[in-house]
Design a protein around this motif. Structure first.
Motif, PDB file in Angstrom:
ATOM      1  N   PRO A  31      78.667  56.668  26.809  1.00 12.67           N
ATOM      2  CA  PRO A  31      78.461  57.864  25.994  1.00 12.67           C
ATOM      3  C   PRO A  31      78.594  59.126  26.845  1.00 12.67           C
ATOM      4  O   PRO A  31      78.088  59.189  27.967  1.00 12.67           O
ATOM      5  CB  PRO A  31      77.037  57.700  25.459  1.00 12.67           C
ATOM      6  CG  PRO A  31      76.388  56.675  26.315  1.00 12.67           C
ATOM      7  CD  PRO A  31      77.459  55.867  26.962  1.00 12.67           C
ATOM      8  N   ALA A  32      79.303  60.094  26.310  1.00 13.61           N
ATOM      9  CA  ALA A  32      79.509  61.369  27.007  1.00 13.61           C
ATOM     10  C   ALA A  32      79.542  62.484  25.976  1.00 13.61           C
ATOM     11  O   ALA A  32      79.888  62.263  24.815  1.00 13.61           O
ATOM     12  CB  ALA A  32      80.810  61.329  27.801  1.00 13.61           C
ATOM     13  N   ILE A  33      79.183  63.690  26.412  1.00 17.77           N
ATOM     14  CA  ILE A  33      79.237  64.851  25.534  1.00 17.77           C
ATOM     15  C   ILE A  33      79.871  66.024  26.275  1.00 17.77           C
ATOM     16  O   ILE A  33      79.752  66.139  27.490  1.00 17.77           O
ATOM     17  CB  ILE A  33      77.840  65.260  24.996  1.00 17.77           C
ATOM     18  CG1 ILE A  33      76.862  65.519  26.146  1.00 17.77           C
ATOM     19  CG2 ILE A  33      77.289  64.218  24.057  1.00 17.77           C
ATOM     20  CD1 ILE A  33      75.540  66.086  25.702  1.00 17.77           C
ATOM     21  N   VAL A  34      80.553  66.871  25.516  1.00 22.92           N
ATOM     22  CA  VAL A  34      81.127  68.096  26.055  1.00 22.92           C
ATOM     23  C   VAL A  34      80.359  69.259  25.441  1.00 22.92           C
ATOM     24  O   VAL A  34      80.200  69.342  24.220  1.00 22.92           O
ATOM     25  CB  VAL A  34      82.630  68.217  25.728  1.00 22.92           C
ATOM     26  CG1 VAL A  34      83.180  69.559  26.188  1.00 22.92           C
ATOM     27  CG2 VAL A  34      83.400  67.072  26.386  1.00 22.92           C
ATOM     28  N   VAL A  35      79.880  70.148  26.302  1.00 21.06           N
ATOM     29  CA  VAL A  35      79.112  71.312  25.862  1.00 21.06           C
ATOM     30  C   VAL A  35      79.939  72.559  26.120  1.00 21.06           C
ATOM     31  O   VAL A  35      80.434  72.777  27.233  1.00 21.06           O
ATOM     32  CB  VAL A  35      77.757  71.394  26.608  1.00 21.06           C
ATOM     33  CG1 VAL A  35      76.997  72.634  26.202  1.00 21.06           C
ATOM     34  CG2 VAL A  35      76.934  70.139  26.362  1.00 21.06           C
ATOM     35  N   ASN A  36      80.085  73.375  25.081  1.00 20.98           N
ATOM     36  CA  ASN A  36      80.825  74.633  25.193  1.00 20.98           C
ATOM     37  C   ASN A  36      79.856  75.734  25.626  1.00 20.98           C
ATOM     38  O   ASN A  36      78.974  76.120  24.871  1.00 20.98           O
ATOM     39  CB  ASN A  36      81.454  74.981  23.848  1.00 20.98           C
ATOM     40  CG  ASN A  36      82.237  76.261  23.886  1.00 20.98           C
ATOM     41  OD1 ASN A  36      82.245  76.988  24.871  1.00 20.98           O
ATOM     42  ND2 ASN A  36      82.914  76.554  22.790  1.00 20.98           N
ATOM     43  N   LYS A  37      80.045  76.224  26.840  1.00 18.27           N
ATOM     44  CA  LYS A  37      79.195  77.303  27.347  1.00 18.27           C
ATOM     45  C   LYS A  37      80.005  78.587  27.517  1.00 18.27           C
ATOM     46  O   LYS A  37      79.712  79.418  28.363  1.00 18.27           O
ATOM     47  CB  LYS A  37      78.548  76.888  28.664  1.00 18.27           C
ATOM     48  CG  LYS A  37      77.538  75.768  28.480  1.00 18.27           C
ATOM     49  CD  LYS A  37      76.567  75.713  29.598  1.00 18.27           C
ATOM     50  CE  LYS A  37      75.454  74.730  29.273  1.00 18.27           C
ATOM     51  NZ  LYS A  37      74.517  74.621  30.377  1.00 18.27           N
ATOM     52  N   LYS A  38      81.033  78.745  26.678  1.00 18.50           N
ATOM     53  CA  LYS A  38      81.868  79.942  26.694  1.00 18.50           C
ATOM     54  C   LYS A  38      81.212  81.053  25.895  1.00 18.50           C
ATOM     55  O   LYS A  38      80.530  80.804  24.898  1.00 18.50           O
ATOM     56  CB  LYS A  38      83.232  79.653  26.056  1.00 18.50           C
ATOM     57  CG  LYS A  38      84.164  78.829  26.897  1.00 18.50           C
ATOM     58  CD  LYS A  38      84.982  79.736  27.734  1.00 18.50           C
ATOM     59  CE  LYS A  38      86.100  78.985  28.417  1.00 18.50           C
ATOM     60  NZ  LYS A  38      86.871  79.831  29.272  1.00 18.50           N
ATOM     61  N   ILE A  39      81.444  82.275  26.321  1.00 21.71           N
ATOM     62  CA  ILE A  39      81.065  83.457  25.556  1.00 21.71           C
ATOM     63  C   ILE A  39      82.369  83.973  24.976  1.00 21.71           C
ATOM     64  O   ILE A  39      83.170  84.602  25.675  1.00 21.71           O
ATOM     65  CB  ILE A  39      80.386  84.516  26.447  1.00 21.71           C
ATOM     66  CG1 ILE A  39      79.144  83.919  27.102  1.00 21.71           C
ATOM     67  CG2 ILE A  39      80.041  85.751  25.637  1.00 21.71           C
ATOM     68  CD1 ILE A  39      78.523  84.806  28.157  1.00 21.71           C
ATOM     69  N   SER A  40      82.628  83.671  23.712  1.00 17.54           N
ATOM     70  CA  SER A  40      83.954  83.859  23.133  1.00 17.54           C
ATOM     71  C   SER A  40      84.505  85.284  23.169  1.00 17.54           C
ATOM     72  O   SER A  40      85.685  85.458  23.427  1.00 17.54           O
ATOM     73  CB  SER A  40      84.007  83.307  21.718  1.00 17.54           C
ATOM     74  OG  SER A  40      83.039  83.908  20.900  1.00 17.54           O
ATOM     75  N   TYR A  42      84.408  87.475  25.346  1.00 13.73           N
ATOM     76  CA  TYR A  42      84.843  87.855  26.689  1.00 13.73           C
ATOM     77  C   TYR A  42      85.546  86.724  27.433  1.00 13.73           C
ATOM     78  O   TYR A  42      85.975  86.896  28.563  1.00 13.73           O
ATOM     79  CB  TYR A  42      83.633  88.309  27.513  1.00 13.73           C
ATOM     80  CG  TYR A  42      82.904  89.437  26.849  1.00 13.73           C
ATOM     81  CD1 TYR A  42      83.445  90.713  26.829  1.00 13.73           C
ATOM     82  CD2 TYR A  42      81.692  89.214  26.209  1.00 13.73           C
ATOM     83  CE1 TYR A  42      82.775  91.753  26.194  1.00 13.73           C
ATOM     84  CE2 TYR A  42      81.021  90.249  25.581  1.00 13.73           C
ATOM     85  CZ  TYR A  42      81.572  91.518  25.574  1.00 13.73           C
ATOM     86  OH  TYR A  42      80.917  92.542  24.953  1.00 13.73           O
ATOM     87  N   ASN A  43      85.643  85.534  26.812  1.00 14.93           N
ATOM     88  CA  ASN A  43      86.276  84.372  27.419  1.00 14.93           C
ATOM     89  C   ASN A  43      85.667  84.034  28.779  1.00 14.93           C
ATOM     90  O   ASN A  43      86.366  83.679  29.714  1.00 14.93           O
ATOM     91  CB  ASN A  43      87.791  84.542  27.514  1.00 14.93           C
ATOM     92  CG  ASN A  43      88.497  83.213  27.668  1.00 14.93           C
ATOM     93  OD1 ASN A  43      87.991  82.181  27.239  1.00 14.93           O
ATOM     94  ND2 ASN A  43      89.653  83.226  28.269  1.00 14.93           N
ATOM     95  N   LEU A  44      84.368  84.192  28.893  1.00 16.23           N
ATOM     96  CA  LEU A  44      83.641  83.857  30.117  1.00 16.23           C
ATOM     97  C   LEU A  44      82.942  82.520  29.935  1.00 16.23           C
ATOM     98  O   LEU A  44      82.627  82.122  28.828  1.00 16.23           O
ATOM     99  CB  LEU A  44      82.604  84.932  30.440  1.00 16.23           C
ATOM    100  CG  LEU A  44      83.127  86.341  30.656  1.00 16.23           C
ATOM    101  CD1 LEU A  44      81.964  87.311  30.785  1.00 16.23           C
ATOM    102  CD2 LEU A  44      84.008  86.394  31.891  1.00 16.23           C
ATOM    103  N   GLY A  45      82.678  81.836  31.028  1.00 17.81           N
ATOM    104  CA  GLY A  45      81.969  80.575  30.974  1.00 17.81           C
ATOM    105  C   GLY A  45      82.906  79.392  31.041  1.00 17.81           C
ATOM    106  O   GLY A  45      84.110  79.541  31.248  1.00 17.81           O
ATOM    107  N   VAL A  46      82.339  78.209  30.864  1.00 17.80           N
ATOM    108  CA  VAL A  46      83.103  76.978  30.986  1.00 17.80           C
ATOM    109  C   VAL A  46      82.646  75.949  29.955  1.00 17.80           C
ATOM    110  O   VAL A  46      81.634  76.128  29.290  1.00 17.80           O
ATOM    111  CB  VAL A  46      82.930  76.347  32.398  1.00 17.80           C
ATOM    112  CG1 VAL A  46      83.538  77.221  33.473  1.00 17.80           C
ATOM    113  CG2 VAL A  46      81.473  76.056  32.701  1.00 17.80           C
ATOM    114  N   PHE A  47      83.412  74.882  29.857  1.00 16.46           N
ATOM    115  CA  PHE A  47      83.011  73.691  29.124  1.00 16.46           C
ATOM    116  C   PHE A  47      82.449  72.723  30.153  1.00 16.46           C
ATOM    117  O   PHE A  47      82.919  72.680  31.289  1.00 16.46           O
ATOM    118  CB  PHE A  47      84.219  73.053  28.421  1.00 16.46           C
ATOM    119  CG  PHE A  47      84.746  73.863  27.281  1.00 16.46           C
ATOM    120  CD1 PHE A  47      84.331  73.617  25.983  1.00 16.46           C
ATOM    121  CD2 PHE A  47      85.677  74.860  27.501  1.00 16.46           C
ATOM    122  CE1 PHE A  47      84.831  74.365  24.928  1.00 16.46           C
ATOM    123  CE2 PHE A  47      86.182  75.607  26.456  1.00 16.46           C
ATOM    124  CZ  PHE A  47      85.761  75.367  25.166  1.00 16.46           C
TER     125      PHE A  47
END
Length: 68
Positions: A31-40, A42-47
């Motif tokens: 089991p794995a999950i992807v978390v979106n930590k982008k600030i849309s 400004y296109n800052l952050g990562v997955f």
């Protein structure tokens, strides 16, 4: 983050992490999950890709195997 889950990788666009998540789930039953930590605006952050700490070693090996 969810207790006992470990960060396995990060990405700017997240597509590669979604592919790794699918591979881990379908081929290795990890089991794995992807978390979106982008600030849309400004296109800052990562997955971020997370797996449970009980599967971290197996997940790392699986990802290395698919890259070779």
């Amino acid at each position: 983050m969810i207790k006992d889950w470990v960060l396995l990788g990060t990405s700017e666009n997240g597509i590669d992490l979604e592919m790794q998540k699918s591979m881990l789930s379908e081929s290795y039953e990890i089991p794995a999950i992807v978390v979106n930590k982008k600030i849309s605006p400004y296109n800052l952050g990562v997955f971020e890709l997370y797996v449970h700490q009980n599967h971290i070693d197996q997940a790392k090996l699986a990802i290395v195997e698919t890259k070779n």
